[in-house]
Motif scaffolding. Structure first.
Motif, PDB file in Angstrom:
ATOM      1  N   GLY A 120       1.038  -1.188   0.110  1.00 41.20           N
ATOM      2  CA  GLY A 120      -0.147   0.120  -0.030  1.00 41.20           C
ATOM      3  C   GLY A 120       0.775   1.177  -0.076  1.00 41.20           C
ATOM      4  O   GLY A 120       0.364   2.354  -0.770  1.00 41.20           O
ATOM      5  N   SER A 121       1.903   0.990   0.614  1.00 37.36           N
ATOM      6  CA  SER A 121       3.009   2.329   0.585  1.00 37.36           C
ATOM      7  C   SER A 121       3.447   2.589  -0.766  1.00 37.36           C
ATOM      8  O   SER A 121       3.575   3.755  -1.136  1.00 37.36           O
ATOM      9  CB  SER A 121       4.252   2.130   1.496  1.00 37.36           C
ATOM     10  N   ASP A 122       3.654   1.696  -1.562  1.00 38.76           N
ATOM     11  CA  ASP A 122       3.947   1.991  -3.007  1.00 38.76           C
ATOM     12  C   ASP A 122       2.609   2.493  -3.842  1.00 38.76           C
ATOM     13  O   ASP A 122       2.897   3.351  -4.593  1.00 38.76           O
ATOM     14  CB  ASP A 122       4.321   0.562  -3.707  1.00 38.76           C
ATOM     15  N   SER A 134       9.599  -8.704   5.802  1.00 37.62           N
ATOM     16  CA  SER A 134      10.148  -7.546   5.191  1.00 37.62           C
ATOM     17  C   SER A 134       9.675  -6.257   5.644  1.00 37.62           C
ATOM     18  O   SER A 134      10.103  -5.029   5.724  1.00 37.62           O
ATOM     19  CB  SER A 134      10.712  -7.696   3.861  1.00 37.62           C
ATOM     20  N   ASP A 135       8.216  -6.419   5.635  1.00 36.47           N
ATOM     21  CA  ASP A 135       7.450  -5.136   6.016  1.00 36.47           C
ATOM     22  C   ASP A 135       6.251  -5.509   7.004  1.00 36.47           C
ATOM     23  O   ASP A 135       6.015  -5.314   8.155  1.00 36.47           O
ATOM     24  CB  ASP A 135       7.079  -4.495   4.883  1.00 36.47           C
ATOM     25  N   ILE A 136       5.045  -6.096   5.915  1.00 36.75           N
ATOM     26  CA  ILE A 136       3.886  -5.918   6.679  1.00 36.75           C
ATOM     27  C   ILE A 136       3.504  -6.666   7.860  1.00 36.75           C
ATOM     28  O   ILE A 136       2.627  -6.194   8.874  1.00 36.75           O
ATOM     29  CB  ILE A 136       2.415  -6.362   5.595  1.00 36.75           C
ATOM     30  N   VAL A 155     -12.333  -5.517  12.781  1.00 43.16           N
ATOM     31  CA  VAL A 155     -11.620  -5.016  11.470  1.00 43.16           C
ATOM     32  C   VAL A 155     -12.550  -4.058  10.762  1.00 43.16           C
ATOM     33  O   VAL A 155     -13.671  -4.534  10.435  1.00 43.16           O
ATOM     34  CB  VAL A 155     -10.994  -5.888  10.618  1.00 43.16           C
ATOM     35  N   GLY A 156     -12.142  -2.872  10.530  1.00 44.52           N
ATOM     36  CA  GLY A 156     -13.139  -2.055   9.712  1.00 44.52           C
ATOM     37  C   GLY A 156     -12.641  -1.615   8.282  1.00 44.52           C
ATOM     38  O   GLY A 156     -11.424  -1.159   8.353  1.00 44.52           O
ATOM     39  N   ASP A 157     -13.393  -1.599   7.406  1.00 44.04           N
ATOM     40  CA  ASP A 157     -12.943  -1.108   6.062  1.00 44.04           C
ATOM     41  C   ASP A 157     -14.339  -0.600   5.546  1.00 44.04           C
ATOM     42  O   ASP A 157     -15.565  -0.828   5.829  1.00 44.04           O
ATOM     43  CB  ASP A 157     -12.143  -2.255   5.155  1.00 44.04           C
ATOM     44  N   ALA A 183      -7.387   7.979   3.957  1.00 43.14           N
ATOM     45  CA  ALA A 183      -8.692   7.800   4.627  1.00 43.14           C
ATOM     46  C   ALA A 183     -10.066   8.250   4.006  1.00 43.14           C
ATOM     47  O   ALA A 183     -10.060   9.467   3.640  1.00 43.14           O
ATOM     48  CB  ALA A 183      -8.593   7.900   5.972  1.00 43.14           C
ATOM     49  N   ARG A 184     -10.821   7.376   4.051  1.00 41.55           N
ATOM     50  CA  ARG A 184     -12.197   7.920   3.427  1.00 41.55           C
ATOM     51  C   ARG A 184     -13.070   8.199   4.710  1.00 41.55           C
ATOM     52  O   ARG A 184     -12.787   7.570   5.748  1.00 41.55           O
ATOM     53  CB  ARG A 184     -12.741   6.778   2.721  1.00 41.55           C
ATOM     54  N   ALA A 185     -13.947   9.099   4.728  1.00 45.68           N
ATOM     55  CA  ALA A 185     -14.729   9.771   5.616  1.00 45.68           C
ATOM     56  C   ALA A 185     -15.746   8.501   5.846  1.00 45.68           C
ATOM     57  O   ALA A 185     -16.046   7.688   5.061  1.00 45.68           O
ATOM     58  CB  ALA A 185     -15.758  10.844   5.549  1.00 45.68           C
ATOM     59  N   GLY A 194       5.172   6.500  12.790  1.00 44.89           N
ATOM     60  CA  GLY A 194       6.393   6.390  12.072  1.00 44.89           C
ATOM     61  C   GLY A 194       6.563   4.983  11.389  1.00 44.89           C
ATOM     62  O   GLY A 194       5.949   3.872  11.583  1.00 44.89           O
ATOM     63  N   GLN A 195       7.748   4.897  10.654  1.00 48.26           N
ATOM     64  CA  GLN A 195       8.149   3.486  10.145  1.00 48.26           C
ATOM     65  C   GLN A 195       8.180   2.459  11.308  1.00 48.26           C
ATOM     66  O   GLN A 195       8.710   2.915  12.440  1.00 48.26           O
ATOM     67  CB  GLN A 195       9.523   3.591   9.480  1.00 48.26           C
ATOM     68  N   CYS A 196       7.861   1.134  10.874  1.00 46.26           N
ATOM     69  CA  CYS A 196       7.980   0.181  11.928  1.00 46.26           C
ATOM     70  C   CYS A 196       9.429  -0.121  11.824  1.00 46.26           C
ATOM     71  O   CYS A 196      10.105  -0.389  10.816  1.00 46.26           O
ATOM     72  CB  CYS A 196       7.078  -1.084  11.551  1.00 46.26           C
TER      73      CYS A 196
END
Ligand code: NAD
Ligand code: ZN
Ligand code: ZN
Length: 408
Positions: free
Chosen positions: A57-59, A178-180, A225-227, A275-277, A343-345
């Motif tokens: 998602g950062s990309d 490596s990240d997530i 979890v919200g989305d 973010a969406r409202a 911040g970055q993890c």
């Protein structure tokens, strides 16, 4: 041996697989390379043949044109590979080792690295603390959505897997180190998740799903979890989470229906500035999640904020948003004595423990995020589908190491 191919950012909405130089143990000039970093020697570095490299998602923030990423920037900061060459100053990593690369680049020698704050290393990015591979404003280290990549300060940065054959077998899970996986885990830990906690995770993208899986690993009693993406919410339910659809209105009310009270012990923002409202057909409102989690977290609780917030956003909804200035209700957070971690993890803080959890089958992270293997040449399709909200974590397979892989 001397060729290399990689995914490059071209313009908003477009990435392309290009031929690029085979890496050297020296940072070359190229798109996005900080001028002071050009010609920087890396005798402490290694060259990796990449076995797995993920789209993040950062990309997407860059590819959606929401940053100042330059044309031609080689993307990719989620890298797992095999060492094929090592510099003269590398002592403890050997050719043939299979390794996970933390997305943060850290020198291991500065004050912040010594204090374990590897996301804000002082020596790897002339522009600001903190660096990453293939990322705008992160020093210009060439990205790893490629066949080969150079990793500096290899002894410090790399996590070596104990058994290369076992690592290849579990590659689809290990690639999340490596990240997530650490990033989601960091979100859950810094939100104060423990045994019996109730946890709200905003965002059911790969980071949110990794945070939810981490909260379960940490012993949470209920993870919500919200989305607004139904497919991604279904993915969260698939491994035991409750869900709320933020497009249906108040998050508090929906949490109250699940828990009997409109608050949780711990909350994680795995959405960030795009973010969406809340509510039906709502547009973008960058402070939505921050304000929402302040509202629903118990007094004295904590909020983990791995979701990315930027200092410059050319696509921001207004002048404030374009400079990363958000309308946050900090008074509410202050009144409730909430703690915030941004911040970055610092990936290195967690990756060894999470590797052991994977190798001993304590967690199925590839399955939780619906890891999906595609070829390097299919990266443009992977980016497009991910941008459309596919409930998948796309893993690129540049050298065939994942030809037989399937999420457990
Ligand atoms: P993603 O874009 O796939 O997921 C974000 C999700 O948030 C989407 O599914 C979207 O529908 C949802 N969303 C939008 N508005 C929402 C709202 N108001 N409430 C709930 N959900 C909402 O991205 P990802 O790969 O999962 O990454 C998530 C964030 O984490 C990104 O901002 C990314 O840059 C960031 N990130 C940070 C770190 C770190 O070290 N801090 C590392 C990796 C990723
Ligand atoms: Zn990432
Ligand atoms: Zn450092």
């Amino acid at each position: 041996m001397s060729s290399n191919r990689a995914v490059a950012y071209i313009r908003p909405g477009t990435v392309e697989v290009r031929s690029i130089d085979y890496p050297k143990l020296e940072l070359q000039d190229g798109p996005g390379v900080a001028p002071e970093n050009i010609g920087r020697k890396c005798p402490h570095g290694v060259i990796l043949k990449i076995l797995a490299t993920n789209i993040c998602g950062s990309d997407q923030h860059m590819v959606r044109g929401r940053t100042t990423a330059p044309e031609g920037l080689v993307l990719g900061h989620e890298i797992t590979g095999e060492v094929v060459e090592k510099g003269p100053d590398v002592e403890f990593i050997e050719v043939g080792d299979v390794v996970s690369v933390p997305f943060n680049i850290a020198c291991g020698r500065c004050r912040n690295c010594k204090e374990g704050q590897t996301g804000i290393c002082l020596n790897v990015n002339p522009a600001r603390p903190g660096a990453a591979y293939g990322y705008v404003d992160m020093g210009g280290w060439v990205g790893g959505q490629a066949e080969y990549v150079m990793i500096p300060y290899a002894d410090f940065n790399l996590l070596k897997f104990p058994d290369p054959d076992q690592a290849r077998e579990k590659l689809l899970d290990l690639t999340m180190l490596s990240d997530i996986f650490p990033t989601g885990f960091h979100g859950a830990v810094t939100a104060g998740t423990g045994v019996g906690s109730t946890v709200y995770v905003a965002g059911a993208g790969p980071v949110g799903l990794a945070a939810a899986a981490s909260a379960l690993l940490l012993g949470a009693a209920v993870v919500i979890v919200g989305d607004l993406n139904p497919e991604r919410l279904a993915q969260a339910r698939a491994f035991g989470c409750e869900t709320v659809d933020v497009s249906q209105g108040s998050v508090e009310d929906q949490i109250a229906q699940i828990l009997g009270v409109p608050e949780v012990d711990a909350a994680v923002d795995a959405v960030g500035f795009e973010a969406r409202a809340h509510g039906p057909d709502a547009g973008e409102a960058p402070a939505t999640v921050l304000n929402s989690v302040m509202g629903i977290t118990r007094a004295g609780g904590a909020v983990g904020i791995p979701g990315l917030y930027v200092t410059d956003d050319p696509g921001g909804v207004d002048d404030d948003a374009r400079s990363g200035t958000l309308k946050m209700r900090l008074g509410l957070g202050w009144a409730k004595s909430l703690a915030f971690t941004t911040g970055q993890c610092p990936v290195m803080r967690y990756h060894r423990g999470l590797m052991n959890a994977i190798l001993n089958d304590r967690v199925q992270i590839a399955k939780a995020v619906n890891a999906t293997v595609i070829g390097l040449d299919d990266a443009p399709r992977g980016y497009a589908e991910f941008d459309q909200g596919a409930a998948r974590k796309y893993v690129l397979n540049p050298n065939g190491a994942l030809d037989d892989a399937q999420a457990a």
